[in-house]
Design an enzyme around this catalytic site. Structure first.
Site, PDB file in Angstrom:
ATOM      1  N   LYS A  59      26.531 108.427 -96.266  1.00 28.41           N
ATOM      2  CA  LYS A  59      26.282 108.786 -97.665  1.00 28.41           C
ATOM      3  C   LYS A  59      26.446 107.582 -98.603  1.00 28.41           C
ATOM      4  O   LYS A  59      26.909 106.525 -98.180  1.00 28.41           O
ATOM      5  CB  LYS A  59      27.202 109.949 -98.066  1.00 28.41           C
ATOM      6  CG  LYS A  59      26.921 111.228 -97.250  1.00 28.41           C
ATOM      7  CD  LYS A  59      25.635 111.927 -97.658  1.00 28.41           C
ATOM      8  CE  LYS A  59      24.997 112.886 -96.676  1.00 28.41           C
ATOM      9  NZ  LYS A  59      25.733 114.007 -96.177  1.00 28.41           N
TER      10      LYS A  59
HETATM   11  C1  LIG Z   1      25.823 115.405 -95.488  1.00 29.30           C
HETATM   12  C2  LIG Z   1      25.516 116.723 -96.107  1.00 29.30           C
HETATM   13  C3  LIG Z   1      26.449 117.765 -96.131  1.00 29.30           C
HETATM   14  C4  LIG Z   1      27.709 117.747 -95.335  1.00 29.30           C
HETATM   15  O1  LIG Z   1      28.556 116.749 -95.717  1.00 29.30           O
HETATM   16  P1  LIG Z   1      29.911 116.549 -94.867  1.00 29.30           P
HETATM   17  O2  LIG Z   1      30.713 115.630 -95.733  1.00 29.30           O
HETATM   18  O3  LIG Z   1      29.482 115.921 -93.575  1.00 29.30           O
HETATM   19  O4  LIG Z   1      30.517 117.871 -94.683  1.00 29.30           O
HETATM   20  C5  LIG Z   1      26.156 118.909 -96.839  1.00 29.30           C
HETATM   21  N1  LIG Z   1      24.993 119.040 -97.486  1.00 29.30           N
HETATM   22  C6  LIG Z   1      24.047 118.077 -97.459  1.00 29.30           C
HETATM   23  C7  LIG Z   1      22.785 118.282 -98.226  1.00 29.30           C
HETATM   24  C8  LIG Z   1      24.269 116.900 -96.743  1.00 29.30           C
HETATM   25  O5  LIG Z   1      23.319 115.964 -96.686  1.00 29.30           O
END
Ligand SMILES: *Cc1c(COP(=O)(O)O)cnc(C)c1O
Length: 408
Positions: A199
């Site tokens: 991210k």
């Molecule tokens: C990455 C992601 C998540 C989950 O995030 P985590 O921190 O891995 O739980 C949820 N929603 C979207 C749209 C994502 O891209």
């Protein structure tokens, strides 16, 4: 100088870790405090400042943030939650996990964000039904904010909570508001961010929740075993040695809560990453601009549409193929890119075609026709700050070459 390639392949989304990041994590390890503690508190404060809210709750994933938001808002058995098919499965899983029912509403073709007109229609059509809609759970797809004003209007009119999955939207702005600013006169809101490895900001694994103060405090209790707020203070080192009835060992548990707290090791990484978020965002925007310039006039390609009233976080660059002009499908397109040394991906396989949701709710692919059609055309290209200009050029050349070699 080109970025590091693994066996000649430009990776799709490697984590962005500097030597300073590593030093900060080592310092946390050496500090003698490795679970939730002062670094987590400081990370919460700094993050809250970034998104213009008084406080924030650090947890160990965005999924956890979404889960505790639902719990804190008392959303569970017997109610429905409207969300989007164009997301990662965990957005929808948490709705199932609290015992509520997810209602998938199709997306706007241009942005791939949930379509507010379809949301309004769904809410209207269910007014006389036996099940109540309790919340909207929109996702800011790729980092472009959803149309929040119409969604908040619907929520205000029908007394729905709004929980935004902002895993991609850091930082992003809708009109004059940064995504995460939950101030609204009449809607209970919560916004969840992800610090997963790929991210825009990473803590390895991690997440952050922002919400109105009462919702945030309830979420804090849910996020750590249901221990009361006073019990939370047992993490205060000084108090461990006090001997009154407020002693560190004393706590109460009022709920069967989860174990979702962030550790100071994760927070150390987050604190180290925060100051460069804006330069990282700037670089993501530059790369997006280079891709748009290279592809917008190519007949076989459709570049992402960006609304004029938002600022896009550019977590993803989701190109769309005009398949009728090509002799290959999307999967072959990605395979051809890989042959040219470029790793690409797809965001997302729509929720309603995943076997669990398909079988449980009896969805056919065309039940959400926009999500299904657009999914088949989507290709996410590498977009991250470690990409050098010649890497971006390599991606552009590979895409243009695949198009040129496979035109109908
Ligand atoms: C990455 C992601 C998540 C989950 O995030 P985590 O921190 O891995 O739980 C949820 N929603 C979207 C749209 C994502 O891209």
């Amino acid at each position: 100088m080109a970025s590091t390639r693994t066996r000649g392949i430009l990776p799709f989304a490697p984590p962005n870790i500097t030597d300073d990041d590593i030093d900060e994590v080592v310092a946390a390890l050496r500090s003698g405090w490795i679970t939730t503690g002062p670094r987590t508190r400081l990370f919460e404060q700094k993050f809250a400042e970034l998104v213009s809210v008084p406080s924030a709750l650090a947890v160990n994933s965005c999924t956890a943030a979404l889960h505790v938001a639902l719990s804190a808002l008392n959303i569970g058995e017997g109610v429905d939650v409207i969300t989007t098919p164009m997301t990662f499965c965990s957005t929808v899983h948490v709705i199932e996990q609290v015992g509520a029912r997810p209602i998938l509403v199709d997306v706007d073709r241009a942005t791939l964000n949930v379509d507010p007109d379809l949301v309004a229609r769904q809410v209207e059509s269910r007014k006389r039904g036996d099940r109540r809609i309790a919340a909207l759970m929109p996702v800011h797809y790729a980092g472009q904010p959803c149309e929040l004003d119409p969604l908040l209007d619907i929520a205000a009119a029908h007394d729905l909570a709004v929980i935004e999955d902002s895993a991609h939207a850091l930082p992003a702005w809708y009109r004059d508001h940064i995504v995460g600013d939950v101030s609204h006169p009449s809607v209970r809101r919560a916004v969840a961010f992800s610090f997963y490895a790929t991210k825009n900001l990473t803590t390895g694994e991690g997440g952050m929740l922002v919400a109105a103060p009462d919702v945030l405090e309830a979420a804090r209790v849910w996020s750590l075993h249901g221990m009361s707020r006073d019990a939370w203070r047992r993490y205060d080192v000084e108090r461990q040695y006090e001997a009154d009835e407020d002693a560190a060992w004393r706590y109460d548990v009022g709920l069967p809560g989860f174990k979702y707290n962030m550790s100071d090791l994760q927070a150390a990484l987050g604190l180290s990453q925060l100051p460069r978020l804006s330069s990282v965002h700037q670089r993501r925007r530059e790369i997006a601009r280079q891709y748009v310039d290279a592809f917008e006039d190519v007949e076989s390609l459709e570049v992402p549409f960006v609304r004029s009233d938002v600022s896009h976080a550019w977590h993803l660059f989701a190109l769309r193929l005009n398949l009728e002009t090509l002799r290959i499908d999307r999967a072959e397109f990605i395979a051809h890119l890989l042959e040219r040394g470029i790793a690409a991906s797809v965001h997302f396989i729509p929720i309603h075609v995943l076997s669990y949701y398909r079988d449980r709710y009896g969805y056919a692919p065309d039940d959400l026709p926009v999500a299904w059609r657009e999914y088949q055309r989507l290709v996410s290209l590498p977009i991250y700050p470690q990409l050098h200009d010649d890497d971006v050029e390599d991606v552009i050349n590979a895409v243009l070459d695949v198009v040129a070699c496979n035109r109908r």
